[in-house]
Design a protein around this motif. Structure first.
Motif, PDB file in Angstrom:
ATOM      1  N   GLU A  34       0.861  -1.173   0.000  1.00 29.47           N
ATOM      2  CA  GLU A  34       0.000   0.000   0.000  1.00 29.47           C
ATOM      3  C   GLU A  34       0.905   1.232   0.000  1.00 29.47           C
ATOM      4  OE1 GLU A  34      -2.020   3.366   1.181  1.00 29.47           O
ATOM      5  OE2 GLU A  34      -0.753   2.350   2.650  1.00 29.47           O
ATOM      6  N   ARG A  35       0.587   2.241  -0.803  1.00 29.35           N
ATOM      7  CA  ARG A  35       1.485   3.360  -1.080  1.00 29.35           C
ATOM      8  C   ARG A  35       1.929   4.103   0.181  1.00 29.35           C
ATOM      9  NH1 ARG A  35       2.348   5.771  -6.060  1.00 29.35           N
ATOM     10  NH2 ARG A  35       3.125   7.919  -6.071  1.00 29.35           N
ATOM     11  N   ALA A  36       0.998   4.483   1.024  1.00 27.05           N
ATOM     12  CA  ALA A  36       1.351   5.231   2.234  1.00 27.05           C
ATOM     13  C   ALA A  36       2.218   4.389   3.160  1.00 27.05           C
ATOM     14  CB  ALA A  36       0.083   5.694   2.961  1.00 27.05           C
ATOM     15  N   GLN A  37       1.933   3.099   3.240  1.00 27.66           N
ATOM     16  CA  GLN A  37       2.716   2.203   4.079  1.00 27.66           C
ATOM     17  C   GLN A  37       4.147   2.103   3.551  1.00 27.66           C
ATOM     18  OE1 GLN A  37       1.647  -1.962   3.878  1.00 27.66           O
ATOM     19  NE2 GLN A  37       2.246  -2.311   5.998  1.00 27.66           N
ATOM     20  N   GLU A  38       4.290   2.032   2.237  1.00 24.86           N
ATOM     21  CA  GLU A  38       5.633   1.936   1.655  1.00 24.86           C
ATOM     22  C   GLU A  38       6.425   3.224   1.869  1.00 24.86           C
ATOM     23  OE1 GLU A  38       7.942   0.322  -2.322  1.00 24.86           O
ATOM     24  OE2 GLU A  38       5.749   0.251  -2.217  1.00 24.86           O
ATOM     25  N   ILE A  39       5.775   4.351   1.740  1.00 22.40           N
ATOM     26  CA  ILE A  39       6.454   5.627   1.980  1.00 22.40           C
ATOM     27  C   ILE A  39       6.951   5.699   3.421  1.00 22.40           C
ATOM     28  CG2 ILE A  39       6.091   8.122   2.175  1.00 22.40           C
ATOM     29  CD1 ILE A  39       4.161   7.873  -0.229  1.00 22.40           C
ATOM     30  N   ALA A  40       6.096   5.292   4.355  1.00 28.37           N
ATOM     31  CA  ALA A  40       6.486   5.327   5.771  1.00 28.37           C
ATOM     32  C   ALA A  40       7.643   4.383   6.043  1.00 28.37           C
ATOM     33  CB  ALA A  40       5.289   4.966   6.651  1.00 28.37           C
TER      34      ALA A  40
END
Length: 236
Positions: A34-40
């Motif tokens: 998931e995009r936000a999870q990967e950024i974090a």
């Protein structure tokens, strides 16, 4: 290996005994996040004082793309097993999530190698095709030569680097234009420095590695995770 010069991943694997082989690539969706999870997760590779102003890459079905544009020259991203050495036993392990944050020198001269390798792998290209394309890119300077001072932070407590042991390790890595880490005392008994070839994991590929510019990854364990909490130090 980020740094997977990545990378990187081969250096971590050099100190490990892999518990389970992964003979083939899983469906691409198994490697996506998931995009936000990967950024974090990518930002957690380095202390916030560095990662909060870094560019952040995320993996898509066709390769890495920029999700956040930074201002300090660092690039944070989450390597998968196939972003690193093609002969690494856990290359296709879908659990691999190796958060790294490359400094500006590495972001310009090492990260592009991993991005090219990843995109071509996802496109179904052969290892021979990928190796040849990397050679051409380095020869034509589409990918610049390794810059002095290139290094990477890998201090995320949420990374998954290998099925072996504790699966993670707080460390920093240095990319050097040497055929091995002997001059750094890498892998010597009692040395805090681990070393490995960036291009290949196993010594059987020395001849193949010799066709590429010398590139060794030197890894040094650190005492804290990126959030400042204590991390167990590795030993040889």
């Amino acid at each position: 290996m980020a740094c997977l010069a990545l990378v990187s991943l081969a250096s971590v694997g050099a100190a490990a005994r892999v518990a389970e082989p992964y003979p083939r690539m899983a469906p691409v969706k198994a490697y996506l996040m998931e995009r936000a999870q990967e950024i974090a997760l990518a930002r957690s590779a380095a202390p916030a004082s560095i990662s909060r102003d870094a560019t952040v890459l995320v993996l898509t079905p066709t390769g890495y793309e920029s999700a956040v544009t930074g201002t300090n020259g660092f690039v944070c991203w989450v390597a998968r097993g196939f972003s690193g050495a093609p002969d690494w036993p856990e290359r296709w392990n879908p659990k691999i999530r190796a958060a790294g944050c490359d400094n500006p020198q590495a972001a310009r001269s090492v990260t592009p190698i991993a991005r090219l390798r990843t995109a071509m792998t996802l496109a179904g290209r052969s290892d021979a095709d990928i190796a040849e394309r990397i050679k051409v890119a380095l020869r034509t300077k589409d990918i610049p030569p390794l810059e002095p001072g290139a290094m990477c932070y890998m201090m995320s407590k949420s990374s998954y680097l290998s099925d072996d042991g504790g699966h993670d390790m707080a460390h920093v890595m240095f990319y050097v234009p040497l055929k091995d880490g002997t001059d750094w005392g890498a892998n010597a008994s009692g040395s805090p420095v681990f070393g490995g070839n960036y291009w290949f994991y196993t010594p059987e590929h020395r001849a193949d590695a010799a066709k590429l510019p010398p590139l060794t990854v030197l890894l040094v364990g650190v005492a804290t995770w990126s959030d400042g909490t204590p991390a167990e130090m590795p030993s040889m």
